[in-house]
Scaffold this motif. Structure first.
Motif, PDB file in Angstrom:
ATOM      1  N   SER A 168      12.530  22.806 -27.692  1.00  0.00           N
ATOM      2  CA  SER A 168      12.007  21.468 -27.414  1.00  0.00           C
ATOM      3  C   SER A 168      11.844  21.197 -25.916  1.00  0.00           C
ATOM      4  CB  SER A 168      12.878  20.395 -28.071  1.00  0.00           C
ATOM      5  OG  SER A 168      14.186  20.402 -27.535  1.00  0.00           O
ATOM      6  N   THR A 169      12.733  21.697 -25.085  1.00  0.00           N
ATOM      7  CA  THR A 169      12.603  21.492 -23.643  1.00  0.00           C
ATOM      8  C   THR A 169      11.362  22.207 -23.112  1.00  0.00           C
ATOM      9  OG1 THR A 169      14.991  21.295 -23.433  1.00  0.00           O
ATOM     10  CG2 THR A 169      13.782  21.758 -21.415  1.00  0.00           C
ATOM     11  N   THR A 170      11.119  23.409 -23.620  1.00  0.00           N
ATOM     12  CA  THR A 170       9.933  24.165 -23.198  1.00  0.00           C
ATOM     13  C   THR A 170       8.663  23.416 -23.582  1.00  0.00           C
ATOM     14  OG1 THR A 170      11.162  26.223 -23.439  1.00  0.00           O
ATOM     15  CG2 THR A 170       8.762  26.402 -23.364  1.00  0.00           C
ATOM     16  N   LEU A 171       8.625  22.884 -24.811  1.00  0.00           N
ATOM     17  CA  LEU A 171       7.452  22.112 -25.236  1.00  0.00           C
ATOM     18  C   LEU A 171       7.276  20.881 -24.353  1.00  0.00           C
ATOM     19  CD1 LEU A 171       5.085  21.687 -27.219  1.00  0.00           C
ATOM     20  CD2 LEU A 171       6.671  20.374 -28.639  1.00  0.00           C
ATOM     21  N   SER A 172       8.354  20.212 -24.031  1.00  0.00           N
ATOM     22  CA  SER A 172       8.280  19.018 -23.187  1.00  0.00           C
ATOM     23  C   SER A 172       7.672  19.344 -21.828  1.00  0.00           C
ATOM     24  CB  SER A 172       9.683  18.427 -23.014  1.00  0.00           C
ATOM     25  OG  SER A 172       9.639  17.289 -22.186  1.00  0.00           O
ATOM     26  N   ARG A 173       8.117  20.429 -21.224  1.00  0.00           N
ATOM     27  CA  ARG A 173       7.560  20.842 -19.923  1.00  0.00           C
ATOM     28  C   ARG A 173       6.065  21.133 -20.045  1.00  0.00           C
ATOM     29  NH1 ARG A 173      12.466  24.806 -19.156  1.00  0.00           N
ATOM     30  NH2 ARG A 173      13.916  23.404 -18.106  1.00  0.00           N
TER      31      ARG A 173
END
Length: 125
Positions: free
Chosen positions: A80-85
């Motif tokens: 999820s953090t990767t998608l957010s970035r």
């Protein structure tokens, strides 16, 4: 079509858009590279959610997409953090006058590749 079949269809699109992101990045078309990377990442998110929960939502709200992925179990939470970035580059790549930098384009391709790897781990061919 079953949820797993849909997941695999999104996985195929994620691969195609990642390949386009890599090619356009190599050509120094940085806005196109980031845009393709974002589309790849969204398809990877859909594949992960379909494989793990049997459903995915279509929303223009980036926060909802990240929350959906985070709620899809450990694999989704880790991604999820990767998608957010990645999603933070969407507006700049597609709508704003300011251009995506070479460094951000390269990061976007890397992030999309990470999301694809995560999707492949939960929805193998």
């Amino acid at each position: 079509m079953s949820a797993l079949d849909e997941a695999r269809a999104h996985l195929a699109k994620a691969r195609e858009f990642l390949e386009a992101a890599e090619l356009t990045n190599d050509l120094q078309l940085f806005n196109a590279a980031a845009s393709n990377a974002v589309t790849s990442g969204i398809n990877s998110k859909d594949a992960i959610c379909l494989a793990l929960t049997g459903r995915t939502k279509k929303s223009d709200n980036h926060a909802e997409a990240v929350a959906e992925l985070k709620g899809a179990g450990p694999a989704g939470r880790e991604s999820s953090t990767t998608l957010s970035r990645l999603l933070k580059l969407k507006s700049k790549a597609q709508y704003q006058a300011a251009a995506v930098s070479a460094a951000d384009a390269a990061k976007s391709v890397d992030w999309a590749a990470r999301l694809l790897t995560a999707a492949q781990s939960v929805a193998p061919d």
